[in-house]
Design a protein around this motif. Structure first.
Motif, PDB file in Angstrom:
ATOM      1  N   LEU A 192      74.501  48.749  13.687  1.00 16.62           N
ATOM      2  CA  LEU A 192      74.362  50.402  13.655  1.00 16.62           C
ATOM      3  C   LEU A 192      74.362  51.015  15.075  1.00 16.62           C
ATOM      4  CD1 LEU A 192      71.676  50.831  10.893  1.00 16.62           C
ATOM      5  CD2 LEU A 192      74.291  51.145  10.709  1.00 16.62           C
ATOM      6  N   ASN A 237      74.204  53.337  17.985  1.00 17.86           N
ATOM      7  CA  ASN A 237      74.694  54.916  18.088  1.00 17.86           C
ATOM      8  C   ASN A 237      75.023  55.414  16.883  1.00 17.86           C
ATOM      9  OD1 ASN A 237      74.320  54.705  20.969  1.00 17.86           O
ATOM     10  ND2 ASN A 237      76.577  53.619  21.015  1.00 17.86           N
ATOM     11  N   ARG A 238      74.619  54.926  15.644  1.00 24.75           N
ATOM     12  CA  ARG A 238      74.964  55.554  14.478  1.00 24.75           C
ATOM     13  C   ARG A 238      73.538  55.670  13.967  1.00 24.75           C
ATOM     14  NH1 ARG A 238      80.214  55.048  12.716  1.00 24.75           N
ATOM     15  NH2 ARG A 238      81.390  54.758  14.717  1.00 24.75           N
ATOM     16  N   TRP A 239      73.366  56.579  12.747  1.00 20.93           N
ATOM     17  CA  TRP A 239      72.196  56.882  12.235  1.00 20.93           C
ATOM     18  C   TRP A 239      72.141  56.131  10.919  1.00 20.93           C
ATOM     19  CZ3 TRP A 239      73.760  62.511  13.135  1.00 20.93           C
ATOM     20  CH2 TRP A 239      73.160  63.243  14.268  1.00 20.93           C
ATOM     21  N   GLY A 292      74.125  53.768   7.757  1.00 21.26           N
ATOM     22  CA  GLY A 292      75.190  52.710   6.932  1.00 21.26           C
ATOM     23  C   GLY A 292      75.308  53.153   5.880  1.00 21.26           C
ATOM     24  N   ASN A 340      68.982  53.661  10.815  1.00 19.82           N
ATOM     25  CA  ASN A 340      68.725  53.211  12.216  1.00 19.82           C
ATOM     26  C   ASN A 340      67.509  54.135  12.525  1.00 19.82           C
ATOM     27  OD1 ASN A 340      68.605  52.912  14.946  1.00 19.82           O
ATOM     28  ND2 ASN A 340      70.648  52.973  15.351  1.00 19.82           N
ATOM     29  N   GLU A 370      67.128  55.502  16.076  1.00 18.40           N
ATOM     30  CA  GLU A 370      68.034  56.449  16.769  1.00 18.40           C
ATOM     31  C   GLU A 370      67.567  57.676  16.068  1.00 18.40           C
ATOM     32  OE1 GLU A 370      71.678  56.854  19.107  1.00 18.40           O
ATOM     33  OE2 GLU A 370      70.377  55.201  18.741  1.00 18.40           O
ATOM     34  N   ARG A 426      77.519  60.658  11.829  1.00 18.55           N
ATOM     35  CA  ARG A 426      77.419  59.263  12.686  1.00 18.55           C
ATOM     36  C   ARG A 426      76.971  58.111  11.607  1.00 18.55           C
ATOM     37  NH1 ARG A 426      73.682  60.929  17.522  1.00 18.55           N
ATOM     38  NH2 ARG A 426      73.178  58.728  17.645  1.00 18.55           N
ATOM     39  N   ARG A 427      77.862  58.086  10.588  1.00 14.66           N
ATOM     40  CA  ARG A 427      77.712  56.946   9.814  1.00 14.66           C
ATOM     41  C   ARG A 427      78.515  55.648   9.838  1.00 14.66           C
ATOM     42  NH1 ARG A 427      80.489  56.083   3.953  1.00 14.66           N
ATOM     43  NH2 ARG A 427      81.818  57.924   4.557  1.00 14.66           N
ATOM     44  N   VAL A 428      77.995  54.525   9.547  1.00 12.58           N
ATOM     45  CA  VAL A 428      79.099  53.443   9.523  1.00 12.58           C
ATOM     46  C   VAL A 428      79.497  53.371   7.878  1.00 12.58           C
ATOM     47  CG1 VAL A 428      79.097  50.821   9.505  1.00 12.58           C
ATOM     48  CG2 VAL A 428      77.899  52.137  11.402  1.00 12.58           C
TER      49      VAL A 428
END
Length: 275
Positions: free
Chosen positions: A123, A125-127, A129, A163, A166, A202-204
């Motif tokens: 995750l 740099n992503r917020w 998933g 995350n 973050e 900012r999603r995986v």
């Protein structure tokens, strides 16, 4: 491996459903150190907490109860089908100030496999998933009405790998709350809409087996949005089975799919609130 799991409920009926979900989680992850963060309001008293904690500890997990007052959700849309507890997840970055990531799970799902591969998803740099949501034709306008690029970017919030580190740094809880209050009258799917607008960039995108929804079975052509091969894999080997939707879509409903109901009952009967 430690797994930090968050869930929420209001009213004893949903505590019972949440308990069945947690039993399935603990049974499928006996090799891991499972710690549950159970969010609740004033309606969940000490006796209920004690009973739930007893089950979780018996199955090898630990639990912490996080009380959230009604004032925390003041101004957010909380009437009708979603009510209050659905918003609790947006406060997790601050509630769990010493935790870097958490997996949030809705009450209307069952865990069928180890969550270790999901927990290990990068995750950086992503917020969050999350799995892409399958939209019926009558809801296909939803992403555009929210200012999103299209249905592929809209995710289902029933399974969220968050995350927290973050999100805390970027004050995401405040941003989701503010969006929810300002747009309270326009949010058809309440917190899920707000989470998509604020966090979606900012999603995986997770493999659909981590949130294998009813819609995958009911709308197989539309469900191809998650990828044809990935969809086949999810249907063949779901890791988390999510019974989203109203009424008989829930596995505890008397008219639910017989296989889903049998699976739910197997876990529910091992909780302090057997059907």
């Amino acid at each position: 491996m430690r797994l930090d799991i968050a869930c929420a409920a209001e009213g004893q009926a949903y505590v019972a459903h949440c308990a069945a979900m947690l039993h399935s989680l603990l049974e499928s992850n006996r090799d891991h150190d499972v710690h549950v963060h159970f969010m609740h309001g004033a309606d969940i008293g000490g006796d209920v907490q004690k009973a739930l904690a007893g089950m979780i500890e018996r199955e090898g997990g630990t639990v912490a109860f996080l009380h959230i007052g009604d004032d925390a959700v003041a101004g957010l849309p909380t009437k009708d089908f979603t009510r209050t507890a659905t918003w609790y997840r947006i406060f997790l970055p601050e509630l769990l100030a010493d935790v870097d990531r958490v997996l949030y799970l809705d009450a209307d799902l069952l865990v069928l496999d180890s969550l270790a591969p999901l927990w290990s998803v990068d995750l950086r740099n992503r917020w969050v998933g999350a799995v892409t949501n399958v939209l019926q034709d009558e809801h296909s306008h939803r992403p555009a009405s929210l200012g999103l690029a299209g249905p592929r970017v809209y995710f289902n919030a029933g399974v969220l790998l968050m995350n927290l580190e973050e999100m805390r740094r970027d004050r995401c809880s405040h941003a989701v709350f503010e969006y929810g209050v300002v747009n309270a009258d326009q949010l058809e799917w309440r917190d899920q809409d707000a989470l998509n607008v604020v966090l979606g960039s900012r999603r995986v995108t997770l493999h659909p087996r981590w949130n294998c929804m009813n819609s995958f079975y009911s709308f197989p052509k539309t469900a191809r949005i998650v990828g044809r091969l990935a969809l086949r894999q999810a249907l063949r080997h779901p890791a988390i089975r999510h019974f989203e939707g109203p009424g008989q879509n829930k596995p505890w409903h008397p008219d639910a799919d017989s296989a889903a109901r049998a699976l739910y009952l197997r876990h529910a009967r091992r909780t302090p609130w057997p059907p």
